[in-house]
Scaffold this motif. Structure first.
Motif, PDB file in Angstrom:
ATOM      1  N   PRO A  97      44.170  47.680  28.881  1.00 26.93           N
ATOM      2  CA  PRO A  97      43.064  48.315  29.123  1.00 26.93           C
ATOM      3  C   PRO A  97      42.375  48.427  30.280  1.00 26.93           C
ATOM      4  N   GLY A  98      42.421  48.621  31.555  1.00 30.37           N
ATOM      5  CA  GLY A  98      41.894  49.166  32.588  1.00 30.37           C
ATOM      6  C   GLY A  98      42.765  48.766  33.782  1.00 30.37           C
ATOM      7  N   GLU A  99      43.538  48.365  33.297  1.00 29.77           N
ATOM      8  CA  GLU A  99      44.922  48.050  34.577  1.00 29.77           C
ATOM      9  C   GLU A  99      45.960  49.391  34.661  1.00 29.77           C
ATOM     10  N   ALA A 100      45.692  49.094  36.225  1.00 24.56           N
ATOM     11  CA  ALA A 100      46.686  50.766  36.512  1.00 24.56           C
ATOM     12  C   ALA A 100      47.293  49.940  36.603  1.00 24.56           C
ATOM     13  N   MET A 101      48.470  51.326  35.953  1.00 28.63           N
ATOM     14  CA  MET A 101      50.177  52.241  36.223  1.00 28.63           C
ATOM     15  C   MET A 101      50.899  52.607  36.584  1.00 28.63           C
ATOM     16  N   GLU A 102      51.469  53.102  35.732  1.00 26.94           N
ATOM     17  CA  GLU A 102      52.426  54.023  36.645  1.00 26.94           C
ATOM     18  C   GLU A 102      53.036  54.923  35.721  1.00 26.94           C
ATOM     19  N   LEU A 103      53.230  56.141  35.670  1.00 20.36           N
ATOM     20  CA  LEU A 103      54.158  57.635  34.897  1.00 20.36           C
ATOM     21  C   LEU A 103      55.119  57.391  35.597  1.00 20.36           C
TER      22      LEU A 103
ATOM     23  N   ALA B 245      52.573  65.488  33.513  1.00 25.70           N
ATOM     24  CA  ALA B 245      52.026  64.588  32.421  1.00 25.70           C
ATOM     25  C   ALA B 245      50.421  65.190  31.660  1.00 25.70           C
ATOM     26  N   LEU B 246      51.173  65.664  29.963  1.00 26.81           N
ATOM     27  CA  LEU B 246      50.017  66.119  29.367  1.00 26.81           C
ATOM     28  C   LEU B 246      49.655  64.370  28.500  1.00 26.81           C
ATOM     29  N   VAL B 247      48.529  63.889  29.044  1.00 28.32           N
ATOM     30  CA  VAL B 247      48.064  62.569  29.057  1.00 28.32           C
ATOM     31  C   VAL B 247      47.041  62.486  27.553  1.00 28.32           C
TER      32      VAL B 247
ATOM     33  N   VAL C 209      47.602  65.127  34.554  1.00 26.22           N
ATOM     34  CA  VAL C 209      48.193  64.205  35.089  1.00 26.22           C
ATOM     35  C   VAL C 209      49.098  64.442  36.034  1.00 26.22           C
ATOM     36  N   PRO C 210      49.297  65.499  37.607  1.00 26.58           N
ATOM     37  CA  PRO C 210      50.386  65.739  37.932  1.00 26.58           C
ATOM     38  C   PRO C 210      51.255  64.409  38.476  1.00 26.58           C
ATOM     39  N   LEU C 211      52.635  64.794  38.583  1.00 22.95           N
ATOM     40  CA  LEU C 211      53.776  63.993  39.168  1.00 22.95           C
ATOM     41  C   LEU C 211      53.594  64.305  40.325  1.00 22.95           C
ATOM     42  N   GLN C 212      54.167  62.910  41.212  1.00 24.10           N
ATOM     43  CA  GLN C 212      54.638  63.683  42.699  1.00 24.10           C
ATOM     44  C   GLN C 212      55.755  62.843  43.100  1.00 24.10           C
ATOM     45  N   TRP C 213      56.405  63.469  43.600  1.00 19.46           N
ATOM     46  CA  TRP C 213      58.080  63.131  43.901  1.00 19.46           C
ATOM     47  C   TRP C 213      57.805  62.205  44.803  1.00 19.46           C
TER      48      TRP C 213
ATOM     49  N   TYR D 285      48.512  56.017  23.636  1.00 16.39           N
ATOM     50  CA  TYR D 285      48.868  57.007  24.195  1.00 16.39           C
ATOM     51  C   TYR D 285      49.833  57.691  23.812  1.00 16.39           C
ATOM     52  N   GLU D 286      49.625  59.392  23.938  1.00 13.22           N
ATOM     53  CA  GLU D 286      50.373  59.857  23.757  1.00 13.22           C
ATOM     54  C   GLU D 286      50.975  60.659  25.698  1.00 13.22           C
ATOM     55  N   VAL D 287      51.877  60.575  26.197  1.00 13.47           N
ATOM     56  CA  VAL D 287      52.583  61.651  27.169  1.00 13.47           C
ATOM     57  C   VAL D 287      53.629  62.825  26.693  1.00 13.47           C
ATOM     58  N   VAL D 288      52.767  63.638  27.385  1.00 10.74           N
ATOM     59  CA  VAL D 288      54.605  64.624  26.919  1.00 10.74           C
ATOM     60  C   VAL D 288      54.528  64.852  28.352  1.00 10.74           C
ATOM     61  N   VAL D 289      55.504  64.953  28.919  1.00 11.24           N
ATOM     62  CA  VAL D 289      55.723  65.770  30.881  1.00 11.24           C
ATOM     63  C   VAL D 289      56.196  66.824  30.123  1.00 11.24           C
ATOM     64  N   GLU D 290      56.595  67.132  32.044  1.00  9.56           N
ATOM     65  CA  GLU D 290      56.968  68.883  31.246  1.00  9.56           C
ATOM     66  C   GLU D 290      57.168  68.982  32.752  1.00  9.56           C
ATOM     67  N   ALA D 291      58.676  69.602  33.200  1.00  6.97           N
ATOM     68  CA  ALA D 291      59.327  69.391  34.429  1.00  6.97           C
ATOM     69  C   ALA D 291      59.788  70.974  34.558  1.00  6.97           C
TER      70      ALA D 291
END
Lengths: 296, 760
Positions: B594-600, B619-621, B631-635, B655-661
């Motif tokens: 918790p509190g640690e920076a990471m990447e989607l 990503a809908l977190v 959370v918008p993802l960038q190329w 955390y549930e992460v749903v990514v739509e493209a």
């Protein structure tokens, strides 16, 4: 004269199926006889087909065809499909052994047509196998006729039951009227007591797997078919019916053709007098049985 | 002992000799004495040469040599030998002291106290070590765990950190003390660093800045009695109902021969247990525990070994692994070139599998096809797919007895790309028109297959029977495991009746793995019955068997036996396991705190599985409390089709992460993933002091490794080897006691020799 009209029929059958047009006229124009292509090596030894004159209800049935250790009829690499006829014990009321009715000409002619109409890699000869022979399991499709005279021994019952539950499919044919039905029903209840016999609806995939079959026709024995004034039925079997027995998963284990004789149409279809409408139906049903049970 | 004797004889420590440069501080006034010495030496040689009498030639050489040696030692002293050293200027330099503040410091240090207690004692104001350090340097204290902070008083240490990030701490200290002369960094730790990469990246700036690191390892190098669940391997995603294997690696010290239970739990329920006997000291025990993933959703598997009596560390007997059980329906296209019993029996075996759909395309006559289980009337209406989009919608592809010439070259290439680029699973069955018999040699499909396709027996028609046995790899593989444990599985394989084939296949490609082999009269070499290889993104399997259905139908197989069904299910599920979707998710690092920076991170492809760089990816977190954040993802620009966004899970939980493209109006895909943020237990794993890592750290930065026992040498050592403000120091060597001893020994030796020879 045997198979004189075969090439013509072969040409007409797919057209009939595709167009849904029923051809009722016979073309008896003679052409060079088309021999069923059975190589000498694959020929079935016929000696054991002779009537043995044994009439006891539990008569020992014919010796099984010679097969190698693996259960295949000897010779070159095995084929994918063997038209397998079930050899069973009968009541001994008829002159011939009941299982061998129309044998082997019916299947030989049928196999010629089958390999022309479909891509099935079929052994061209007959393949009769006893129900209590473990080698029966090599052949997942089984054909049995005259089951109204059937009187199965306990090993035969067990053999047939295990065969069907392991994944085999049985097609029964050529039995007529309520008395023969009662005999067959009693026997099959002994084999599969827990599975009921149900009518096969016309929308069952069996009727559309390869050919679209819209109704069940009554295919009479040869004389009844070729002679207009003779009745098409036998005894009190007036209406042809298709029934079936399904297993727990909905798989069609047994196909029952009652009050009809598809095998006779296969056997006599080359006769100029034989109505094409009936032989077309019989062949289409036969092809559908095989394609259906080889894919479902 | 060696060091003190050395210092007594040579006046300076060994370290000074290693670090310093040797030279002669010769001045002009010494030239004359040297000349005198030369004359004396010449005279000595001359007198010995010219002496006559009882002396033999050998005596003259020995005595002359000894005299010359005496002269040489005197000359050496007269030349004023010195060691030139750069040493740290006292009281003008800083030394950073980094203290590990993580939980592992509360473990036993091997002497009865805790590691943290030892450190606190060393750093206590007034302790000998601290006093010696403070006399020479200005000290700055830091504590580090997952972060790094200044520390005013070592008494403030709490030892509650959940991670040890040494690399990050070194970077932080270097940056913070960049403006002051830094003589070195002392690190007091047990070396339980879990970010090896970070550490490797932190070293070059230290090397460039000439800042040595002096690690002090606390704690024992081996734990006396301990059992640890070292590794737990489960697939990250799996199809519901799949049989899977949890691979558990146990390590231990001091429990050799002990039988322990390994328990797999899912949400408090015990899913499986397996008893294992621990092997010899230092050897890991690998346990494979089979079970079936039944409940869909994210499953947190806990693998534990009950705590044994006398274990040093109890918390390393448990490991958790997150696995997502997916309740989706994968689709496999089965293309069969002829009516075949195998088709019916395989479809029946797969009928009960709700998560796998086998779509059948069967050629029943030249141009006639039977399609079963298609989604709509248009699917496969024109036969085998002709476009990549149409083929790549399936996750798996089975080729039955269908000759290569029935495909266009484009279609053959597409099948190869289905494996290599799309990442699908390809299964090539045997048959009269399959593999070599089907003319596949030299085609793109043959390149992908794990076996060498050989058509030399194609013309005559081949047929042979064989009995099947699993290979070593096959004995435990999830496809070919037929029973709960390996032994009963092998026994079951031994009972199965023989199968047959039209395709003699005996050669594997390099890198392919055989799972099943067959033996029979018709085969001079073992027949390859089942083999696979990874190819590009996907995998390809060869199964050159003609009548697997006999394992259902054969008279020797009991009716209730499910071998045939199990094998097909396991085979086809494995075929599509891990097959990529249009949107694939990754969460580096996989197990954040918790509190640690990471990447989607997401990889996005279109329907033809070409990477898409201009998609809108969001990503809908959904956090554990139910709140949803987009959370918008960038190329990323680094890689085609890769998108990323930074993310920090604020609280522990799932955390549930749903990514739509999407690209314009077109929806490219959607993927759900699960992310678990939890306070890590990893401090308790491999909790022995890791001396090799610390030694390497010292060696690479020019520092030295110590333990609390040798720490008293550290202050002086830093003076000689440290960085910061240094001065050049000359250590004279002419007055080393060893030289006096040498002279006395030589003179005494000469006298003794003369006595022995009767010359004195």
């Amino acid at each position: 004269v045997r198979a004189a009209t075969l090439p013509v029929l072969l040409a007409l059958l797919p057209a009939a199926a595709a167009g849904g047009v029923w051809f009722t006229t016979e073309d008896g124009s003679a052409s060079q006889g088309a021999e069923t292509p059975v190589s000498p090596a694959e020929q079935v030894p016929m000696s054991w087909l002779l009537d043995r004159g044994d009439r006891s209800p539990m008569a020992p049935v014919a010796a099984p065809q010679e097969r190698d250790e693996a259960g295949w009829p000897g010779g070159p690499p095995p084929r994918e499909f063997y038209f397998t006829r079930g050899i069973y014990s009968d009541h001994g009321w008829r002159r011939r052994q009941a299982w061998a009715t129309d044998f082997p000409k019916a299947e030989e002619q049928f196999l010629t047509v089958l390999t022309r109409l479909t891509g099935v890699d079929a052994h061209p000869g007959a393949n009769p196998v006893r129900l209590d022979d473990p080698g029966l399991r090599r052949f997942p499709i089984l054909y049995m006729v005259e089951v109204g005279y059937m009187a199965l021994s306990p090993p035969e019952r067990q053999g047939l039951r295990d065969y069907l539950l392991a994944g085999g499919t049985l097609v029964v044919d050529d039995f007529w009227g309520s008395a023969e039905w009662a005999n067959f029903h009693r026997e099959i209840r002994e084999v599969l007591p827990e599975y009921p016999v149900v009518p096969l609806p016309m929308d069952h995939p069996l009727f559309s797997t390869y050919y679209q079959v819209d109704s069940i026709l009554q295919v009479p024995a040869f004389r009844g078919a070729a002679t207009a004034w003779l009745p098409t039925h036998e005894r009190d079997g007036y209406v042809a019916e298709a029934r079936g027995i399904f297993d727990d998963t909905g798989r069609l284990m047994v196909v029952i053709n009652w009050n009809t004789d598809l095998g006779d149409a296969w056997e006599w279809m080359e006769q100029p007098a034989y109505p094409l409408r009936l032989s077309t139906f019989a062949y289409q049903m036969g092809v559908n049985f095989i394609i259906h049970s080889m894919s479902r | 002992v060696f060091d003190s004797v050395f210092t007594a004889l040579f006046r300076h420590p060994l370290l000074a000799f290693q670090q310093g440069e040797f030279s002669f501080a010769l001045s002009r006034s010494l030239v004359i004495p040297l000349l005198v010495a030369a004359v004396l030496a010449a005279a000595a040689v001359f007198t010995y040469r010219s002496a006559r009498g009882t002396l033999g030639r050998g005596d003259r050489v020995v005595l002359g040599g000894v005299r010359l040696a005496v002269v040489a030692v005197l000359v050496f002293c007269l030349l004023r030998p010195v060691l030139v050293l750069s040493s740290v200027v006292p009281q003008q330099n800083f030394v950073a002291v980094l203290v590990d503040d993580s939980r592992s410091m509360l473990l036993d240090d091997g002497t009865g106290g805790t590691r943290g207690g030892t450190v606190q004692e060393l750093l206590r104001p007034g302790s000998p070590f601290r006093t010696a350090m403070e006399e020479r340097y200005a000290l700055r204290f830091f504590r580090f765990h997952s972060g790094t902070e200044r520390l005013d008083d070592p008494g403030e240490l709490t030892f509650s950190g959940t991670r040890t990030r040494l690399g990050q701490a070194l970077n932080r200290v270097r940056e913070e003390l960049a403006g002051v002369p830094l003589a070195g960094v002392v690190v007091l730790t047990d070396g339980g660093d879990d970010a090896a990469l970070e550490l490797a990246e932190a070293l070059p700036p230290l090397q460039a800045g000439g800042i040595p690191v002096y690690p002090v390892g606390v704690g024992p190098e081996t734990l006396t009695r301990d059992i640890q669940v070292s590794r737990v391997e489960v697939p990250r995603r799996i199809l519901r109902g799949s049989a899977l294997e949890v691979e558990v690696v146990l390590t231990h010290t001091g429990f050799q021969g002990r039988s322990v239970e390994v328990v797999v739990e899912d949400g408090g329920r015990i899913m499986a247990t397996r008893s294992v006997q621990l092997p010899g000291e230092g050897q890991p025990a690998t346990v494979r525990i089979p079970f079936t993933a039944e409940e869909p959703g994210p499953r947190l598997l806990r693998v534990r070994v009950p705590v044994q009596e006398g274990e040093v560390v109890e918390r390393n007997n448990l490991r958790e692994a997150l696995m997502v059980v997916e309740d989706r329906r994968d689709r496999i296209l089965y293309y069969e070139g002829e009516p075949r019993h195998e088709v019916a029996f395989m479809r029946r075996a797969m009928a009960e599998d709700r998560n796998l759909q086998v779509v059948l395309l069967q050629r029943t006559h030249e141009d006639r096809f039977l399609r079963l289980d298609v989604e709509d009337a248009s699917e496969l209406a024109a036969g085998f797919p002709r476009t990549r989009e149409d083929l790549f919608r399936y996750q798996g592809l089975i080729l039955g007895s269908v000759e290569a010439s029935s495909f266009t070259p484009d279609q053959l290439r597409m099948i190869a790309d289905f494996v290599g680029e799309r990442g699908g699973g390809l299964l090539a069955l045997g048959g009269q028109r399959a593999l070599g018999q089907g003319g596949y040699q030299g085609t793109a499909v043959a390149e992908v297959l794990p076996v060498v396709v050989d058509g030399s027996s194609a013309r005559d028609g081949f047929w042979g029977q064989f009995t099947v046995a699993p290979t070593r790899a096959g004995a435990t593989h999830p496809v070919t495991r037929l029973a709960e444990d390996e032994e009963s599985s092998l026994q079951r394989w031994g009972e199965l009746p023989p199968l047959s084939t039209h395709n003699p296949v005996t050669r594997l490609k390099p890198g392919a793995t055989a799972l099943l082999t067959g033996r029979g009269e018709a085969f001079p070499e073992d027949q390859v019955v089942l083999a696979f290889q990874r190819f590009g993104r996907g995998k390809a399997l060869a199964f050159p068997v003609h009548d697997l259905w006999m394992w259902r139908m054969h008279a020797d197989i009991p009716l209730e036996d499910r071998t045939h069904q199990t094998l097909w299910r396991q085979l086809l599920r494995w075929l599509v396991e891990g097959v990529p979707r249009p949107v694939e998710l990754a969460f580096p690092p996989e197990d954040p705190e918790p509190g640690e920076a990471m990447e989607l991170r997401a990889r996005v492809v279109d329907r033809g599985y070409g990477e898409v760089n201009n998609a809108a990816v969001t990503a809908l977190v959904t956090a554990p409390d139910g709140s949803t954040t987009p959370v918008p993802l960038q190329w990323t620009l680094a890689r085609d089709g890769e998108y990323a966004a930074p993310f920090t899970p604020p609280e522990p939980g799932l955390y549930e992460v749903v990514v739509e493209a999407s690209r314009g109006e077109e929806v490219l895909g959607e993927q759900e993933g699960w992310l678990r943020a939890a306070v890590s237990d990893r401090e308790y794993f491999d909790a022995a002091m890791r001396a090799p890592l610390l030694r390497r750290l010292a060696r690479e930065t020019g520092g030295r490794f110590h333990t609390p026992a040798s720490i008293q040498e550290l202050p002086e050592e830093i003076r000689i080897t440290g960085g910061g403000i240094t001065q050049v120091e000359e250590l004279s060597l002419w007055d080393m006691p060893i030289l006096l001893f040498l002279l006395l020994a030589l003179v005494a030796g000469e006298w003794g020799y003369r006595r022995a020879r009767g010359l004195a």
